[in-house]
Design an enzyme around this catalytic site. Sequence first.
Site, PDB file in Angstrom:
ATOM      1  N   ASN A  84       8.306  82.091  28.911  1.00 51.14           N
ATOM      2  CA  ASN A  84       8.461  80.450  28.857  1.00 51.14           C
ATOM      3  C   ASN A  84       6.969  79.852  29.054  1.00 51.14           C
ATOM      4  OD1 ASN A  84       9.979  77.383  29.931  1.00 51.14           O
ATOM      5  ND2 ASN A  84       9.260  77.823  27.749  1.00 51.14           N
ATOM      6  N   CYS A 105       4.322  81.469  26.882  1.00 45.64           N
ATOM      7  CA  CYS A 105       3.436  81.608  25.725  1.00 45.64           C
ATOM      8  C   CYS A 105       4.087  81.303  24.361  1.00 45.64           C
ATOM      9  CB  CYS A 105       2.930  83.155  25.547  1.00 45.64           C
ATOM     10  SG  CYS A 105       2.309  83.964  26.885  1.00 45.64           S
ATOM     11  N   ARG A 106       4.982  81.997  23.835  1.00 45.11           N
ATOM     12  CA  ARG A 106       5.570  81.659  22.670  1.00 45.11           C
ATOM     13  C   ARG A 106       6.373  80.337  22.541  1.00 45.11           C
ATOM     14  NH1 ARG A 106       8.201  87.349  22.051  1.00 45.11           N
ATOM     15  NH2 ARG A 106       8.213  86.868  24.322  1.00 45.11           N
ATOM     16  N   SER A 107       7.513  80.160  23.488  1.00 41.95           N
ATOM     17  CA  SER A 107       8.317  79.022  23.419  1.00 41.95           C
ATOM     18  C   SER A 107       7.644  77.778  23.760  1.00 41.95           C
ATOM     19  CB  SER A 107       9.544  79.425  24.123  1.00 41.95           C
ATOM     20  OG  SER A 107       9.397  79.481  25.532  1.00 41.95           O
ATOM     21  N   ASP A 145       5.198  89.261  20.952  1.00 41.00           N
ATOM     22  CA  ASP A 145       4.720  88.696  22.172  1.00 41.00           C
ATOM     23  C   ASP A 145       3.223  89.118  22.257  1.00 41.00           C
ATOM     24  OD1 ASP A 145       4.417  87.948  24.904  1.00 41.00           O
ATOM     25  OD2 ASP A 145       5.927  89.090  25.717  1.00 41.00           O
TER      26      ASP A 145
HETATM   27  P1  4NP Z   1       6.330  84.601  26.447  1.00 37.35           P
HETATM   28  O1  4NP Z   1       5.300  85.874  26.936  1.00 37.35           O
HETATM   29  O2  4NP Z   1       7.645  85.488  26.679  1.00 37.35           O
HETATM   30  O3  4NP Z   1       6.145  84.350  25.027  1.00 37.35           O
HETATM   31  O4  4NP Z   1       6.216  83.548  27.583  1.00 37.35           O
HETATM   32  C1  4NP Z   1       5.496  86.658  28.219  1.00 37.35           C
HETATM   33  C2  4NP Z   1       4.888  85.796  29.294  1.00 37.35           C
HETATM   34  C3  4NP Z   1       4.988  86.642  30.442  1.00 37.35           C
HETATM   35  C4  4NP Z   1       5.315  88.058  30.380  1.00 37.35           C
HETATM   36  C5  4NP Z   1       5.940  88.450  29.459  1.00 37.35           C
HETATM   37  C6  4NP Z   1       5.843  87.843  28.312  1.00 37.35           C
HETATM   38  N1  4NP Z   1       5.395  88.604  31.672  1.00 37.35           N
HETATM   39  O5  4NP Z   1       5.836  89.868  31.765  1.00 37.35           O
HETATM   40  O6  4NP Z   1       5.341  88.141  33.002  1.00 37.35           O
END
Ligand code: 4NP
Length: 160
Positions: A17, A19-21, A129
């Site tokens: 939560n 980056c993408r969402s 991602d």
């Molecule tokens: P998101 O990306 O799922 O698009 O917010 C990520 C943000 C953090 C992590 C992995 C994906 N992480 O491993 O901390």
Amino acid sequence: MTVIRPIQSVLFVCLGNICRSPLAEAAMRQAAKQKDLTLKIDSAGTGDWHIGHAPDRRARAAALQYGGIDISAYKARQVRQSDFVEFDLICALDSNNLTDLQAMSGTGTAQLSLLLDHLPGWQGQSVADPYYGDEDDFASCWHQVQAATESLAHMLAKNG
Ligand code: 4NP
């Protein structure tokens, strides 16, 4: 997608939560406004590592650069059981997120889908991602979620 009941609320879910969402949330807010749709819109993560954090710096930059949207005040939160009752539609950003949501959904009434199921030609696909990527990956992510949310908003405006 088969519309079972009017959709008045949409939650976007990725892993962290940050980056993408949040980008999908921002793009959907913009698309809904442009179509004069009244929708409850939010985003959340399946993981708990970033609870309370602002979106990733690169996500904030992409939203501002490509969408003209400041998402710096967004705060990450984790998906909760009540989301499956409070939201009509929950859009997972990737297939792992969707599997996790399906396992959590219990007796909830929310429809679950991939975000890209709402973008013609992209059904069944995941938004990559960008967390371990670079600015270009965040730019691609923005353009993909922007296209998908615009398509979703168009569908909701038509069927609303
Ligand atoms: P998101 O990306 O799922 O698009 O917010 C990520 C943000 C953090 C992590 C992995 C994906 N992480 O491993 O901390």
